[in-house]
Design an enzyme around this catalytic site. Structure first.
Site, short mmCIF file in Angstrom:
data_model
loop_
_atom_site.label_atom_id
_atom_site.label_comp_id
_atom_site.label_asym_id
_atom_site.label_seq_id
_atom_site.Cartn_x
_atom_site.Cartn_y
_atom_site.Cartn_z
CE1 TYR A 37 -2.68 -3.83 5.27
CE2 TYR A 37 -0.69 -3.77 6.62
CZ TYR A 37 -1.30 -3.69 5.39
OH TYR A 37 -0.55 -3.48 4.27
CD GLN A 67 6.03 2.26 7.68
OE1 GLN A 67 7.20 2.62 7.57
NE2 GLN A 67 5.30 1.87 6.66
CG LEU A 112 -1.98 -1.10 1.30
CD1 LEU A 112 -2.70 -1.04 2.64
CD2 LEU A 112 -2.96 -0.97 0.16
CB SER A 113 4.51 1.82 0.18
OG SER A 113 4.79 1.10 1.36
CE LYS A 132 13.60 -15.41 17.82
NZ LYS A 132 12.84 -15.50 16.53
CG ASP A 154 8.87 -0.84 11.11
OD1 ASP A 154 8.12 -0.35 10.26
OD2 ASP A 154 9.70 -1.74 10.85
CE LYS A 175 10.58 -3.78 7.66
NZ LYS A 175 9.59 -3.58 8.74
N GLY A 231 11.94 -9.93 14.73
CA GLY A 231 12.32 -8.60 14.27
C GLY A 231 11.27 -7.54 14.49
CB ALA A 232 7.57 -7.55 14.21
#
Length: 274
Positions: A216, A245, A15-16, A156, A102, A65, A130-131
């Protein structure tokens, strides 16, 4: 006309372009925002070619990323803390600045759009990948009372606690999780992508005042359904985080830009739901 892009794989449904075109219309600038499908092996070359041809800025999504973090000349503090880069800013002479928006996107969505207080708030993050790593520091900076990282494996989660080294930070397995009353619970796992439910007891999840999924979609995610069934008062997906973001990235490329992100979120919501 300035050219921007988003590097990803997959990237067809990103959607960017819509988001950044909407921002450009708000501030009266012209830009061309494209999608760049690439691969792990070609990513570095694709980035170099884009900026050599005059690219004005780029976003980076999964799974690049970490690679972006490794290839840039300089990183911001928040990118360093996240260990990942999602925004590239050209500095000239082949040099790139890498940032990660983010975390600030999540914080802005929670505070501005959902009216969620973070100062002195108990926060639970589900997942230790990572999120999760990308949003821990921005949440800690808001002065949360506690931040618990719950994961399927404790190892982790413990690594993240050790990395950030804050007394308010703790780790546990999902089965050990005790959710404080009125806590904010954030799903940073990829379970929602596959429709998997998380191993959380409804009675425990019911203690939360807000359940937030960083994913989402057109329909409520599996985690959102769990939260609603448990009776959580505020349940929200991550579309607002995506827009916020992107707004932070846009402001890196267009200094001083004042954006109406809520208007863009509402427009996208209608598009996604159809």
């Amino acid at each position: 006309m300035a050219i921007f892009t988003v590097f990803g794989n997959p990237v067809a449904h990103s959607l960017s372009p819509q988001i950044h075109q909407a921002f450009a219309q708000q501030v009266g600038v012209e830009l061309n925002y494209t999608r760049s499908l690439t691969s792990v092996l070609r990513f570095r070359r694709a980035v170099a070619e884009f900026f050599r041809s005059g690219g004005a800025g780029a976003n980076v999504t999964v799974p690049f990323k970490q690679q972006a973090f490794d290839l840039v000349t300089y990183v911001t503090t928040r990118a360093q803390q996240a260990g990942a880069v999602n925004t590239l800013v050209p500095l000239g002479y082949g040099q790139l600045l890498g940032d990660n928006t983010d975390g600030i996107g999540l914080v802005r969505d929670l505070q501005k759009n959902l009216q969620q207080k973070l100062t002195n708030r108990d926060v639970v993050i589900l997942g230790a990948g990572g999120a999760a790593r990308g949003v821990i520091a921005p949440l800690l900076e808001q002065g949360v009372a506690s931040l618990t990282i719950a994961n399927r494996t404790i190892e982790k989660a413990n690594l993240l606690v050790e990395k950030f080294g804050q007394p308010t930070l703790q780790a546990c397995r999902f089965e050990q999780l005790t959710i404080p009353t009125d806590a904010l619970v954030i799903n940073a796992t990829s379970a929602s992508l596959t429709g998997q439910k998380l191993p959380l007891e409804s009675d425990e999840l019911a203690h939360a005042a807000c359940a937030y999924d960083m994913m989402y979609g057109a329909q409520p995610t599996a985690f959102m359904q769990q939260a609603r069934q448990a009776g959580v008062a505020v349940v929200q997906d991550g579309l607002g985080m995506l827009v916020e973001q992107a707004g932070a990235a846009f402001q890196l490329w267009h200094e001083g830009a004042e954006l109406d992100t809520q208007k863009v979120i509402q427009k996208l919501r209608k598009t996604i739901v159809g």
